[in-house]
Design an enzyme around this catalytic site. Sequence first.
Site, PDB file in Angstrom:
ATOM      1  N   GLY A 137       4.778   4.158   2.875  1.00  0.00           N
ATOM      2  CA  GLY A 137       4.093   2.921   2.180  1.00  0.00           C
ATOM      3  C   GLY A 137       4.184   1.653   3.082  1.00  0.00           C
ATOM      4  O   GLY A 137       5.077   1.909   4.176  1.00  0.00           O
ATOM      5  N   LYS A 138       3.721   0.623   3.085  1.00  0.00           N
ATOM      6  CA  LYS A 138       3.760  -0.551   3.769  1.00  0.00           C
ATOM      7  C   LYS A 138       3.474  -1.879   3.107  1.00  0.00           C
ATOM      8  O   LYS A 138       2.663  -1.850   2.013  1.00  0.00           O
ATOM      9  CB  LYS A 138       2.940  -0.609   5.027  1.00  0.00           C
ATOM     10  N   GLY A 139       4.020  -2.796   3.072  1.00  0.00           N
ATOM     11  CA  GLY A 139       3.785  -4.119   2.615  1.00  0.00           C
ATOM     12  C   GLY A 139       3.574  -5.285   3.622  1.00  0.00           C
ATOM     13  O   GLY A 139       4.072  -5.320   4.704  1.00  0.00           O
ATOM     14  N   VAL A 150       0.709  -1.105  -0.007  1.00  0.00           N
ATOM     15  CA  VAL A 150       0.001  -0.016  -0.054  1.00  0.00           C
ATOM     16  C   VAL A 150       0.777   1.285  -0.165  1.00  0.00           C
ATOM     17  O   VAL A 150       1.626   1.310   0.837  1.00  0.00           O
ATOM     18  CB  VAL A 150      -0.972  -0.023   1.288  1.00  0.00           C
TER      19      VAL A 150
END
Length: 429
Positions: free
Chosen positions: A118-120, A73
Amino acid sequence: MPEQNGQSLPSYLNPLEPGPWGSYLQQVDRVAPYLGKLSKWISTLKQPRRTLIVDVPVELDNGTIEHFEGYRVQHSVARGPAKGGIRFHQDVTLSEVMALSAWMSVKTAVVNVPFGGGKGGIRINPKNYSASEIERLTRRYTSEIGCIIGPNTDIPAPDVNTNAQTMAWIMDTYSANTGFTSPGVVTGKPISIGGSLGRVEATGRGLFVVTIAALKDAGINIEGARVAVQGFGNVGGTAANLLAEAGAKVVAVYDHTGVIHHENGINTSKLISHVAQTGGVAGFEGVNSISPDEFWSLPLEVLIPAALEGQINESNANNIKAKMVVEGANGPTTPKADDILHNNGVIVVPDVLANAGGVTVSYFEWVQNNSSFYWTEKEINDRLQPIMHDAYLATAATAKEHNVSLRTAAFISGCSRILEAREIRGLFP
Ligand code: GLU
């Protein structure tokens, strides 16, 4: 389900829905009154810019195929490329990754590094899989998100259950797919392929700098200050060790293997070796074991939650007797617990400030990769220290000016910076 423009909101946009994204939305709502004319843009903080859900099929060592759900995201790129870690955990959900990506946007803005958020994540319990299965999982996931990550667009880093080795696999897979070696596509890499000295300890070191500043502000002496830590990895372990070296007494440590306690203080450097050898604090000699409930009720100067989200919630917030909570984890305190702590006079130094040392040194790593010129560990630590210290002082000053909590103050400064960038760039088209 609430409606917007006559349409039902998807659950992840529902602020009444419990969970990390709901917590984040409440935190944003709290800063709205302090944003002045920038509040016109606040809706841009309430949805991620881009959300990618991927299927990650993996051939297991026994020859069967298992599918995992993965996410990346990008919450905001208003101030620079999206930036944030990737976690492997059985509880990863889209809502969680969205919240974590949004907290990254605020965090990078609070310390004023030129990144968005962001992050995953992948929903998997990595402890149940072999190293080669995790390598195949990481490489396939990287290929699937390869269309949106890159050194100028979105730069992953380690998070819960991922480390320098994971970053090496991501860097290698991305580089193989693009045809040239791209060290700057991830940070938190091994030193041998362009990682930065000091990155592993950076989050814990930043936490230490901010804790010292907050203790000084509150008139509490570090010498003999009682500290308890939940989570004893890079963040909790490093911070606890630096605080012990500075004179604090680390009286309790809580991790997934148990809770250990000693009122005269635990030897943190020996505990770091024990955890490296055995995988957890359980079995450490010369300490007592206590229950999680007892851990949360200890009389303390500093409580450091450095594990997962939602650990301080309505069920334990009223028992907390610490003078100060310094958030090493992302989102460890729910908004309701935040209010309880505030009403009980407990100072909360929020995640977006307290744990920003990691992404700050990630920024240094990215700068070094872009210039192919590498700094000494002293240079890294000497640059990290004033950034964290000044971010604390600026946040404390904003809190005083508006008579708000440090969290709301950090959100005021972070959200203002993001929205200033949003406004001056304007909306396309
Ligand atoms: N995962 C870390 C965090 O939550 C580091 C992110 C990064 O360095 O990009 O801040």
